[in-house]
Design an enzyme around this catalytic site. Structure first.
Site, mmCIF file in Angstrom:
data_model
loop_
_atom_site.group_PDB
_atom_site.id
_atom_site.type_symbol
_atom_site.label_atom_id
_atom_site.label_comp_id
_atom_site.label_asym_id
_atom_site.label_seq_id
_atom_site.Cartn_x
_atom_site.Cartn_y
_atom_site.Cartn_z
ATOM 1 N N TYR A 55 -71.965 -38.246 -28.929
ATOM 2 C CA TYR A 55 -72.783 -38.340 -29.794
ATOM 3 C C TYR A 55 -72.689 -37.485 -31.018
ATOM 4 C CZ TYR A 55 -76.742 -41.450 -29.244
ATOM 5 O OH TYR A 55 -77.628 -42.688 -29.012
ATOM 6 N N GLU A 57 -74.269 -37.925 -34.629
ATOM 7 C CA GLU A 57 -74.837 -38.265 -35.762
ATOM 8 C C GLU A 57 -74.653 -37.186 -37.007
ATOM 9 O OE1 GLU A 57 -79.000 -38.865 -34.526
ATOM 10 O OE2 GLU A 57 -78.592 -40.595 -33.375
ATOM 11 N N ASP A 201 -65.624 -57.575 -51.149
ATOM 12 C CA ASP A 201 -65.443 -57.579 -49.700
ATOM 13 C C ASP A 201 -64.101 -57.984 -49.183
ATOM 14 O OD1 ASP A 201 -65.449 -58.304 -47.000
ATOM 15 O OD2 ASP A 201 -67.458 -59.261 -46.940
ATOM 16 N N THR A 227 -62.862 -54.710 -43.139
ATOM 17 C CA THR A 227 -63.305 -54.697 -41.720
ATOM 18 C C THR A 227 -61.776 -54.214 -41.170
ATOM 19 O OG1 THR A 227 -62.478 -56.893 -41.228
ATOM 20 C CG2 THR A 227 -64.724 -56.424 -41.114
ATOM 21 N N LYS A 230 -58.821 -57.049 -38.707
ATOM 22 C CA LYS A 230 -58.208 -58.553 -39.153
ATOM 23 C C LYS A 230 -56.981 -57.928 -39.634
ATOM 24 C CE LYS A 230 -62.844 -60.660 -40.259
ATOM 25 N NZ LYS A 230 -63.735 -59.886 -40.686
ATOM 26 N N ARG A 236 -62.018 -52.921 -33.820
ATOM 27 C CA ARG A 236 -63.168 -53.677 -34.530
ATOM 28 C C ARG A 236 -64.149 -52.801 -35.260
ATOM 29 N NH1 ARG A 236 -62.889 -58.661 -32.835
ATOM 30 N NH2 ARG A 236 -64.354 -59.316 -34.252
HETATM 31 N N1 DSN Z 1 -66.363 -63.934 -38.529
HETATM 32 C C1 DSN Z 1 -65.397 -63.510 -39.189
HETATM 33 C C2 DSN Z 1 -64.556 -64.516 -39.701
HETATM 34 O O1 DSN Z 1 -64.005 -65.433 -38.399
HETATM 35 O O2 DSN Z 1 -63.954 -64.968 -40.858
HETATM 36 C C3 DSN Z 1 -66.076 -63.103 -40.653
HETATM 37 O O3 DSN Z 1 -66.928 -62.252 -40.248
#
Ligand code: DSN
Length: 420
Positions: A55, A57, A201, A227, A230, A236
């Site tokens: 933990y 925080e 974004d 994110t 990707k 993730r």
């Molecule tokens: N679910 C993702 C995508 O496949 O683009 C975006 O959050």
């Protein structure tokens, strides 16, 4: 019982078999889901480490728990590397996901009822950009911009006139299903002209931005969310970058505002992925992602398919399967039976509902990680064409699946055999 006394294969064979099944599925499937990728073994190792037990925080050096000296090192490495990779003033590496990152921005600087101008989900935007079914759409007054009906590209003059008319407090640019380069400088001008804050974004294109394959929104944006799993090819999760003036607000909105304990094993893995993102190999990889997507979109165009907006500038493209009398769900399911995994996706001005759709979205980050180059993805494009032209031919789908498995033997994901 000591904590190490039983391994998964004996303590939980049912779950162990599910993980083995997933390892096999990933090895034997051509993954073309634009938002998926395969992390390095080092990222896997950090994600599966004992940091999951801790933990923490708070933030490095300012925790609400004792015993944080080692997780502090991990989080500080992630912060320092993210700043070096993106050239931002401030970064928060704690968001559990891209949606959490976006919520973090909205709740840090907006009040209920404030107006947000963002891209319509059905035109390529994202759920968390104010869609009514998401929490982002519940408290704010959302105005959407669409893509142009003919070019299927963002019409910046329409965005400008909506901004002047509605005077949003925040403009969101960035997308989850938009195949063209986004002109972030233009969005910066629009935001400035109406006194709005700008949030970009870059969940999908983060890696392309790092490599300079796509222009960066960092200089002209108040906030940039990304994110890490990707094109960034990490675990993730999400991150928020912002100008220094918003640093305190962003940090307090993430914790204690919208999240509790950060996932320290995931933050450690983010640090590993960000170190990888500083390498030349990563930059070359991003260039290859785009070359592969372009090659596939061109080949499918030659085969008679209509590609949304006529092609791609980034890692993804959309086929309008409705143009061939198909629906997105039927097309994606046939592809899956043939060992090719993509996803049904709405296309601009789609008349079909989200569970059916007229499009299929394809992306090349995962196959590029496996080592595929243009000559390899051209073969994949031909297989996609064969499937989409004859979706009910189960014999052909079986043959294609065998061919897919043969092809993938030359592109192993991991050097070592993985165990669940
Ligand atoms: N679910 C993702 C995508 O496949 O683009 C975006 O959050």
């Amino acid at each position: 019982m000591t904590v190490n006394s039983r391994d998964l294969s004996t303590s939980d064979p049912e779950l162990y078999r599910a993980i083995q099944g997933e390892i096999n599925r990933q090895e034997n499937t051509i993954v073309l889901i634009a938002s998926e990728n395969f992390v390095s073994e080092a990222v896997l190792q950090a994600t599966g480490s004992v940091l999951t037990n801790k933990y923490a925080e708070g933030y490095p050096g300012k925790r609400y728990y004792n015993g944080c000296e080692f997780v502090d090192i991990a989080e500080q490495l992630a912060i320092d590397r993210a700043k070096a990779v993106f050239g931002c003033d401030h970064v928060n590496v704690q968001p559990h996901s891209g949606v959490q990152a976006n919520i973090g921005v909205l709740f840090s600087v907006l009040d209920p009822g404030d107006t947000i101008l963002s891209m319509n989900l059905s035109h390529g935007g994202h759920l968390s950009h104010g869609n009514p079914v998401n929490i982002s759409g519940r408290l704010f007054n959302i105005v959407f911009y669409n893509v142009d009906g003919k070019t299927e590209r963002i019409d910046y003059s329409e965005v400008m006139s909506l901004a002047r008319e509605h005077k949003p407090r925040l403009i969101i640019c960035g997308a989850s299903s938009y195949p063209r380069e986004i002109d972030f400088a233009k969005f910066g001008e629009i935001a400035e002209s109406c006194g709005a804050m700008l949030m970009a974004d870059i969940a999908h294109i983060g890696g392309l931005v790092v490599a300079g394959v796509h222009n960066s929104p960092v200089p002209m944006s108040d906030f940039v969310t990304v994110t890490t799993h990707k094109t960034m090819r990490g675990p993730r999760g999400g991150m928020i970058m912002c100008k220094e003036q918003y640093a305190k607000k962003i940090d307090s909105t993430m914790f204690p505002g919208t999240q509790g304990g950060p996932l320290m094993h995931v933050i450690a893995a983010k640090a590993v992925a960000l170190k990888e993102a500083l390498t030349d190999e990563f930059k070359q990889y991003q260039h290859q992602i785009v070359k592969n997507a372009t090659a596939m979109a061109d080949q499918l165009t030659k085969k008679g398919f209509r590609i949304v907006s006529g092609g791609t500038d980034n890692h993804l493209f959309l086929i309008d399967v409705g143009h061939r009398g198909l629906t997105g769900n039927v097309a994606a399911d046939a592809l899956e039976r043939a060992g090719i995994c993509a996803n049904k996706n709405g296309i601009p001005y789609d008349t079909r509902p989200p569970r059916i759709t007229s499009g299929v979205r394809f992306g090349t980050p995962a196959v590029t990680t496996r080592g595929m180059k243009e000559k390899d993805v051209l073969i994949v494009a031909d297989l996609i064409a064969d499937v989409l032209l004859d979706v009910t031919n189960e014999e052909m789908l079986r043959r294609t699946r065998s061919r897919v498995e043969e092809i993938l033997k030359d592109f192993p994901i991991y050097r070592h055999k993985l165990e669940g």
